[in-house]
Design a protein around this motif. Structure first.
Motif, mmCIF file in Angstrom:
data_model
loop_
_atom_site.group_PDB
_atom_site.id
_atom_site.type_symbol
_atom_site.label_atom_id
_atom_site.label_comp_id
_atom_site.label_asym_id
_atom_site.label_seq_id
_atom_site.Cartn_x
_atom_site.Cartn_y
_atom_site.Cartn_z
ATOM 1 N N GLY A 111 50.361 54.115 107.059
ATOM 2 C CA GLY A 111 51.205 54.918 108.253
ATOM 3 C C GLY A 111 50.458 54.948 109.802
ATOM 4 N N ASN A 112 51.126 55.676 110.641
ATOM 5 C CA ASN A 112 50.540 55.850 111.855
ATOM 6 C C ASN A 112 49.276 56.505 111.938
ATOM 7 O OD1 ASN A 112 50.551 56.815 114.966
ATOM 8 N ND2 ASN A 112 52.513 55.833 114.621
ATOM 9 N N LYS A 113 48.483 55.945 112.622
ATOM 10 C CA LYS A 113 46.861 56.411 112.808
ATOM 11 C C LYS A 113 46.196 56.107 111.659
ATOM 12 C CE LYS A 113 47.890 58.475 116.808
ATOM 13 N NZ LYS A 113 49.480 58.318 116.710
ATOM 14 N N GLY A 114 46.561 55.323 110.681
ATOM 15 C CA GLY A 114 45.803 55.132 109.475
ATOM 16 C C GLY A 114 45.261 53.599 109.504
ATOM 17 N N GLY A 117 42.991 49.937 112.200
ATOM 18 C CA GLY A 117 41.926 49.204 111.507
ATOM 19 C C GLY A 117 41.057 48.004 112.463
ATOM 20 N N GLU A 118 41.225 46.926 111.860
ATOM 21 C CA GLU A 118 40.479 45.751 112.380
ATOM 22 C C GLU A 118 41.481 44.558 112.816
ATOM 23 O OE1 GLU A 118 36.773 44.332 110.134
ATOM 24 O OE2 GLU A 118 36.873 46.066 109.253
ATOM 25 N N SER A 119 42.736 44.971 112.771
ATOM 26 C CA SER A 119 43.729 44.029 113.517
ATOM 27 C C SER A 119 43.681 44.058 114.976
ATOM 28 C CB SER A 119 45.068 44.632 112.759
ATOM 29 O OG SER A 119 45.237 43.927 111.395
ATOM 30 N N ALA A 120 44.043 43.144 115.436
ATOM 31 C CA ALA A 120 44.274 43.273 116.941
ATOM 32 C C ALA A 120 45.086 44.115 117.661
ATOM 33 C CB ALA A 120 44.504 41.763 117.480
ATOM 34 N N THR A 121 44.767 44.668 118.917
ATOM 35 C CA THR A 121 45.520 45.833 119.457
ATOM 36 C C THR A 121 46.610 44.943 120.419
ATOM 37 O OG1 THR A 121 43.863 47.257 119.492
ATOM 38 C CG2 THR A 121 45.476 47.504 121.197
ATOM 39 N N PRO A 122 48.073 45.202 120.144
ATOM 40 C CA PRO A 122 49.006 44.635 121.065
ATOM 41 C C PRO A 122 49.096 45.520 122.210
ATOM 42 C CG PRO A 122 50.035 45.914 119.481
ATOM 43 C CD PRO A 122 48.569 46.075 119.144
ATOM 44 N N LYS A 123 49.948 45.034 123.278
ATOM 45 C CA LYS A 123 50.118 45.520 124.521
ATOM 46 C C LYS A 123 51.207 46.608 124.109
ATOM 47 C CE LYS A 123 49.043 41.803 127.582
ATOM 48 N NZ LYS A 123 49.642 40.949 128.414
ATOM 49 N N GLU A 124 52.125 46.670 123.141
ATOM 50 C CA GLU A 124 53.025 47.610 122.822
ATOM 51 C C GLU A 124 53.299 47.744 121.399
ATOM 52 O OE1 GLU A 124 56.686 45.921 124.492
ATOM 53 O OE2 GLU A 124 56.306 46.420 126.409
ATOM 54 N N TYR A 125 53.755 48.764 120.786
ATOM 55 C CA TYR A 125 54.026 49.101 119.627
ATOM 56 C C TYR A 125 55.545 49.176 119.063
ATOM 57 C CZ TYR A 125 48.975 50.035 119.043
ATOM 58 O OH TYR A 125 47.758 49.701 119.185
ATOM 59 N N HIS A 126 56.067 48.221 118.365
ATOM 60 C CA HIS A 126 57.472 48.256 117.718
ATOM 61 C C HIS A 126 57.565 48.163 116.356
ATOM 62 C CE1 HIS A 126 58.704 48.572 122.193
ATOM 63 N NE2 HIS A 126 58.090 47.352 122.309
ATOM 64 N N GLU A 141 55.009 68.501 118.027
ATOM 65 C CA GLU A 141 53.745 68.409 118.060
ATOM 66 C C GLU A 141 53.495 66.926 118.389
ATOM 67 O OE1 GLU A 141 51.277 70.591 117.613
ATOM 68 O OE2 GLU A 141 52.813 72.052 117.565
ATOM 69 N N MET A 142 54.252 66.000 117.959
ATOM 70 C CA MET A 142 54.033 64.582 118.450
ATOM 71 C C MET A 142 54.382 64.654 119.839
ATOM 72 S SD MET A 142 56.115 62.733 115.357
ATOM 73 C CE MET A 142 55.734 62.854 113.436
ATOM 74 N N LYS A 143 55.151 65.005 120.173
ATOM 75 C CA LYS A 143 55.594 64.954 121.780
ATOM 76 C C LYS A 143 54.375 65.665 122.459
ATOM 77 C CE LYS A 143 59.868 65.713 123.337
ATOM 78 N NZ LYS A 143 60.916 66.230 123.690
ATOM 79 N N LEU A 154 50.322 55.022 122.887
ATOM 80 C CA LEU A 154 51.610 54.192 122.554
ATOM 81 C C LEU A 154 51.955 54.192 121.125
ATOM 82 C CD1 LEU A 154 50.887 50.985 124.844
ATOM 83 C CD2 LEU A 154 52.067 53.290 125.383
ATOM 84 N N ARG A 155 50.877 54.403 120.137
ATOM 85 C CA ARG A 155 51.607 54.385 118.719
ATOM 86 C C ARG A 155 52.176 55.850 118.409
ATOM 87 N NH1 ARG A 155 45.566 53.682 116.313
ATOM 88 N NH2 ARG A 155 45.285 55.083 117.802
ATOM 89 N N THR A 156 51.774 56.997 119.135
ATOM 90 C CA THR A 156 52.742 58.081 119.053
ATOM 91 C C THR A 156 54.063 57.765 119.943
ATOM 92 O OG1 THR A 156 50.631 59.121 118.975
ATOM 93 C CG2 THR A 156 52.411 60.655 119.413
ATOM 94 N N LEU A 157 53.987 57.203 120.813
ATOM 95 C CA LEU A 157 55.097 56.983 121.521
ATOM 96 C C LEU A 157 56.227 56.305 120.695
ATOM 97 C CD1 LEU A 157 56.995 57.179 124.254
ATOM 98 C CD2 LEU A 157 55.715 54.759 124.874
ATOM 99 N N MET A 158 55.741 55.217 120.079
ATOM 100 C CA MET A 158 56.648 54.733 119.002
ATOM 101 C C MET A 158 57.355 55.670 118.081
ATOM 102 S SD MET A 158 55.720 51.425 116.488
ATOM 103 C CE MET A 158 54.406 52.271 115.691
ATOM 104 N N MET A 159 56.472 56.410 117.564
ATOM 105 C CA MET A 159 57.258 57.616 116.414
ATOM 106 C C MET A 159 58.054 58.353 116.982
ATOM 107 S SD MET A 159 54.141 58.906 114.085
ATOM 108 C CE MET A 159 53.173 59.721 115.164
#
Length: 219
Positions: A26-29, A56-65, A130-132, A141-146
């Motif tokens: 999940g998000n933030k995991g 984790g160790e995956s690459a970071t994208p510019k956006e999250y979808h 709380e998310m907002k 941006l991961r929170t923005l996706m949620m």
């Protein structure tokens, strides 16, 4: 282990032998969310525990979808020639499992979807607030996706053509009616609302989920 899938580098851990399962956190995991479950399941299955993009160790994208993350799972299945895996997704991972099954049921044996929502409206208002607040404070941006995604229709759910188990905790941050709706519109889906469990308690740091799904994923 690392693999490049188009322009995205994904980290994953492979353990065990047997019929394949893919675990999606999940998000933030990260894939360590499932350490206890993976350890148990690796006695019976080949377990692929992946870090979603930007975690984790995956690459970071510019956006999250979510749809991009679902595409990563599809690409992983194809690149590693994983034959008909079960997807086990928690929270954001549950959303991703739904999207993969909507687009590519033919690649799968089934899905286990835990604590997912179809739209942000499926989250209890107190938790959504709380998310907002978190996004306003951190700009993550991961929170923005949620708080802006997903947008999955009941018509899309009806296109899922593999067996599905839909879970949530009785005290989940996801509205119970949302979980019921997901199960209702996936043909022949099984629904389980787990008594006394919250969003995390039957997933994080425990293999408790396996007792509910072992018959399903071993069919």
């Amino acid at each position: 282990m690392y693999i490049q899938l188009n322009s995205q580098v994904i980290c994953y851990e492979k353990t065990g032998e047997g019929s394949p399962v893919i675990l999606i956190h999940g998000n933030k995991g990260n894939h360590h969310t499932f350490d206890a479950l993976a350890e148990t399941m690796s006695n019976y299955h080949t377990v692929y525990a992946m870090d979603s993009r930007g975690y984790g160790e995956s690459a970071t994208p510019k956006e999250y979808h979510y749809k991009d993350m679902a595409e990563d799972v599809i690409n992983l299945i194809n690149a590693l020639d994983i034959e008909k895996p079960y997807l086990i997704g928690f929270s954001d991972g549950g959303i991703i499992a739904l999207l993969v099954a909507i687009k590519a049921s033919s690649l799968l044996s089934g899905i286990v979807c835990c604590g997912a929502n179809l739209t942000p409206d499926g989250i209890h208002h107190r938790d959504f607030r709380e998310m907002k607040k978190e996004y306003k404070k951190t700009g993550d941006l991961r929170t923005l996706m949620m708080i802006t995604e997903p947008d999955i229709s009941t018509a899309e759910l009806s296109r899922i053509s593999v067996p599905a188990m839909i879970f949530a905790g009785e005290k989940d941050c996801i509205k119970e009616k949302e979980t019921v709706k997901i199960a209702k519109y996936i043909p022949d889906a099984q629904l389980q609302i787990l008594p006394d469990e919250n969003h995390f308690s039957y997933i994080v740091g425990t293999d408790k989920l396996y007792s509910y799904i072992k018959g399903f994923v071993c069919n």
